[in-house]
Design an enzyme around this catalytic site. Sequence first.
Site: not given
Ligand code: SAM
Ligand code: DTB
Ligand code: SF4
Length: 324
Positions: A57, A61, A64, A102, A133, A193, A265
Site C-alpha cells: 500500500c 499509516c 499498518c 467485509c 461491507c 462504518c 464493534r
Molecule cells: N486500506 C484501507 C484504508 O485504510 O482505508 C482499508 C484497510 S485498513 C487495514 C482498515 C483499518 O484497519 C484501519 O483504518 C485501521 O483502523 C485498522 N487497522 C489496521 N492495522 C491495524 C493494527 N495493527 N491494529 C489495529 N487496527 C488496525
Molecule cells: C476495522 O476497524 N478493523 C478491521 C476492519 N475495520 C477493516 C481491520 C483490522 C486490521 C487489523 C490488522 C491486520 O489484520 O492487519
Molecule cells: Fe494502506 Fe494500511 Fe493505511 Fe489501509 S491502513 S491505507 S492498507 S497503509
Amino acid sequence: MATRAPLRALWTRAEARRIYDLPFADLMFEAQTVHRRNFDPNRVQMSRLLSIKTGGCPEDCGYCSQSARMPGEKLKASKLMEVERVIDEAKKAKAGGATRYCMGAAWRSPKDRDMDMVVAMVEGVKGLGLETCMTLGMLSPDQAFRLKEAGLDYYNHNLDTSERYYSEIITTRSFADRLETLSNVRDAGMKVCAGGILGMGETVEDRVDMLVTLANLDEAPESVPINMLIPIPGTQLEGAERIDSLDFVRTIALARIMMPQSHVRLSAGRTEMSDETQALCFLAGANSIFVGETLLTADNPGEDHDASLFRRLGVEPEALDGRP
Ligand code: SAM
Ligand code: DTB
Ligand code: SF4
C-alpha cells in the site's frame, strides 16, 4: 414553506469528557442503560473479514503491516483476489454464523480498472444472503454510487484518531480527506462504518475528540469499530505502550452512550485481551465482533474460543436485522 430538519443536539468535548471520567460503576451503569434501551444486551453481531488485496500500500499509516513505507520488513504484495475465491470464502463465513462479510484492500483508493471485479464480489457475496461491507481506501462520489448500485450495504473508513493526533500517525492522506470519503459514502446511500484505534500513544482527550467527531456527523455511523492497536513488528508503532484495559472499556462505554443506536464493534486486538476484559466491553455496550482466525493480516481468536466465550456469557449471535 420549506420544512426544517429537527434541531439535533451536538456533543461537546466537555460533556463527553465528563462522562469518560465518571466513576467506573456509574459509567458502566449509564452505558448499560443506554444499551438496553436500544439493543438486546445478550446478542452480538458477527462480521468476518477477508483481505482481497494484501500489502504494497502506498499510504504510510504508522500502525499498518500493509504499508510499503513501513520502516521494517514489508509484506509481499498480492494481486486482487479472484472473484470465485472471495465468494467461496464468504460461503464458509456464512456457515460459521457471520452475517456480514467485509472485504478489505490495501489501496489508497480503488483504481477504475479494479472496479468491475470489486462490483462482482459485492454482487456475489450479497447473492449469498450476507450483508456486504468493503474497505478500499478513499472513494470518489462516482465510485461510492457504483458500489451502492452493486448492493454494498456498508463502507468502512476509519478516522483512526483525533484530528489533532492524526498527522503523527498518517501523513499521506488528511483527516479532511477521511471526512470527505465518509460524506461520499453517505450521499451514495450506504451505511457508514467508521471508528478508530486505541493504544497508539494518544491522550484521553484524543479518544474523546475522535468519538465527538463521529457522533456529531450529520448522521452517526451505523457501525463503530473500536480497534486496540495490534503492535506489528517493523511498523512505526511496534513499540507503542499498551492501553490500560479499563481505559479501553471506558472508551467503548462512551461510544455506546454517544451513539446509542450504532453497533459498536470490539474489533482488532482481542487475542491480547483477557476474556474478562472482553466481557466488560460487552457490558459497556460493544455488540459486534470480527470472527475467524484472521483479521486482514493479523491473528484473531478462532471460532472455538469465541463460541466458548459466548456460551460462558450467555451471549447469542445476532441474526440479520436482529434489533429488538
Ligand atoms: N486500506 C484501507 C484504508 O485504510 O482505508 C482499508 C484497510 S485498513 C487495514 C482498515 C483499518 O484497519 C484501519 O483504518 C485501521 O483502523 C485498522 N487497522 C489496521 N492495522 C491495524 C493494527 N495493527 N491494529 C489495529 N487496527 C488496525
Ligand atoms: C476495522 O476497524 N478493523 C478491521 C476492519 N475495520 C477493516 C481491520 C483490522 C486490521 C487489523 C490488522 C491486520 O489484520 O492487519
Ligand atoms: Fe494502506 Fe494500511 Fe493505511 Fe489501509 S491502513 S491505507 S492498507 S497503509
